[in-house]
Design an enzyme around this catalytic site. Sequence first.
Site, PDB file in Angstrom:
ATOM      1  N   LYS A  61      17.012  -1.548  49.903  1.00 24.39           N
ATOM      2  CA  LYS A  61      18.194  -1.423  50.939  1.00 24.39           C
ATOM      3  C   LYS A  61      19.120  -0.809  50.328  1.00 24.39           C
ATOM      4  O   LYS A  61      20.164  -0.005  50.697  1.00 24.39           O
ATOM      5  CB  LYS A  61      18.638  -2.988  51.475  1.00 24.39           C
ATOM      6  CG  LYS A  61      17.504  -3.588  52.412  1.00 24.39           C
ATOM      7  CD  LYS A  61      17.623  -5.190  52.797  1.00 24.39           C
ATOM      8  CE  LYS A  61      16.541  -5.437  53.578  1.00 24.39           C
ATOM      9  NZ  LYS A  61      16.679  -7.143  53.821  1.00 24.39           N
ATOM     10  N   GLN A 105      19.841 -12.270  52.156  1.00 28.95           N
ATOM     11  CA  GLN A 105      18.603 -12.231  52.004  1.00 28.95           C
ATOM     12  C   GLN A 105      17.742 -13.631  52.121  1.00 28.95           C
ATOM     13  O   GLN A 105      18.010 -14.446  51.596  1.00 28.95           O
ATOM     14  CB  GLN A 105      18.269 -11.416  50.736  1.00 28.95           C
ATOM     15  CG  GLN A 105      16.684 -10.902  50.514  1.00 28.95           C
ATOM     16  CD  GLN A 105      16.527  -9.888  51.530  1.00 28.95           C
ATOM     17  OE1 GLN A 105      17.050  -8.980  51.860  1.00 28.95           O
ATOM     18  NE2 GLN A 105      15.099 -10.152  51.917  1.00 28.95           N
ATOM     19  N   ASP A 128      22.424  -8.118  60.005  1.00 32.22           N
ATOM     20  CA  ASP A 128      21.127  -8.518  60.127  1.00 32.22           C
ATOM     21  C   ASP A 128      20.775  -9.146  61.645  1.00 32.22           C
ATOM     22  O   ASP A 128      19.521  -9.159  62.014  1.00 32.22           O
ATOM     23  CB  ASP A 128      20.614  -9.594  59.170  1.00 32.22           C
ATOM     24  CG  ASP A 128      19.578  -9.198  58.292  1.00 32.22           C
ATOM     25  OD1 ASP A 128      18.848  -8.035  58.331  1.00 32.22           O
ATOM     26  OD2 ASP A 128      19.547  -9.971  57.292  1.00 32.22           O
TER      27      ASP A 128
END
Length: 295
Positions: A61, A105, A128
């Site tokens: 990412k 994450q 997200d």
Amino acid sequence: MAGNMSQPRATVRLDGREIAAPLRQHTAAAVAALRQRGVVPSLAVVRVGDDAASQIYVGAKLKAAAALGIVALEHHLPAADSQGAVESLVAALAGDDGIDGILVQLPLPRHLDVEGVLAQVPASKDVDGFGLHSLGALAAGAPGLRPCTPAGVMRILEHWAAERGEHLAGKRALVIGRSRIVGKPVALLLLAADCTVTIAHSRSVDLAALVAEADIVVAAAGSPRLIRGSWLRPGSVVIDVGIHRLSDGSLCGDVDTEGAQGVAGAITPVPGGVGPLTIAQLMANTVAACEARRA
Ligand code: NAD
């Protein structure tokens, strides 16, 4: 020749890198336009502990962000950090005007409450799309940032339909898996695209029969090669979200890709299918969050 009628047709490989290219170009152009105005989109990535897969995903990412001119900074906390420490960091990023997107994450170490941490991410920075507000907006059909992997799945399906001059509306879609981050939001997005949606999960009975009825199969069960090629409806499109490392080091998905050849009309490879779209969508969400906050 009559014999040709029964010849299996070649299965199209839905290459995620290729399908993601226009989205990446669009994001790069949007970043360039923002930078011309002196606005630099920025993404904060929070990683807690030393999960090996998470380290690889975060690395990918950060690399993708750098390639597009998005500033991405990783905040790496020790595995033993307390709930309060992790929440304070995320709250500080939430209050930082220079940060456009916050990504926590997952998975977090077991002692941490994921809900409490995610609750610190404001909807405007939830790139997200996992937060309760973002998921609620998706369920209600209201605008908001959409979860990256589900949105990526839809981009692949839209590409597939457009190539064939077809529409997704009316297609029978089976989603295998009902997780918060993949199965449920994919099902909601398919519903928004006017598909007739069935959701299978670990307690479903006769998965093979459900698969046999589907024009679209989205496999997100997290079980290596669970879906046999022989179950598939001939000509169906198969999106394989699963990713597993086998003992010989190779990767496979939730679908028996070899068995699907000549049966499925199209299938995503693992790796190189859904993964590239997930990352491209995260970058697009970061830029969208930046535009919405700082336009
Ligand atoms: P999860 O374990 O949270 O959820 C799995 C779901 O599948 C559950 O809802 C469960 O009920 C269902 N399920 C399990 N066994 C089943 C069975 N035999 N029949 C029907 N349903 C069954 O997993 P997740 O986080 O949703 O991820 C699913 C897979 O997708 C994993 O392999 C994960 O690594 C992968 N993934 C890939 C990406 C990507 O970008 N490519 C992103 C996220 C997740």
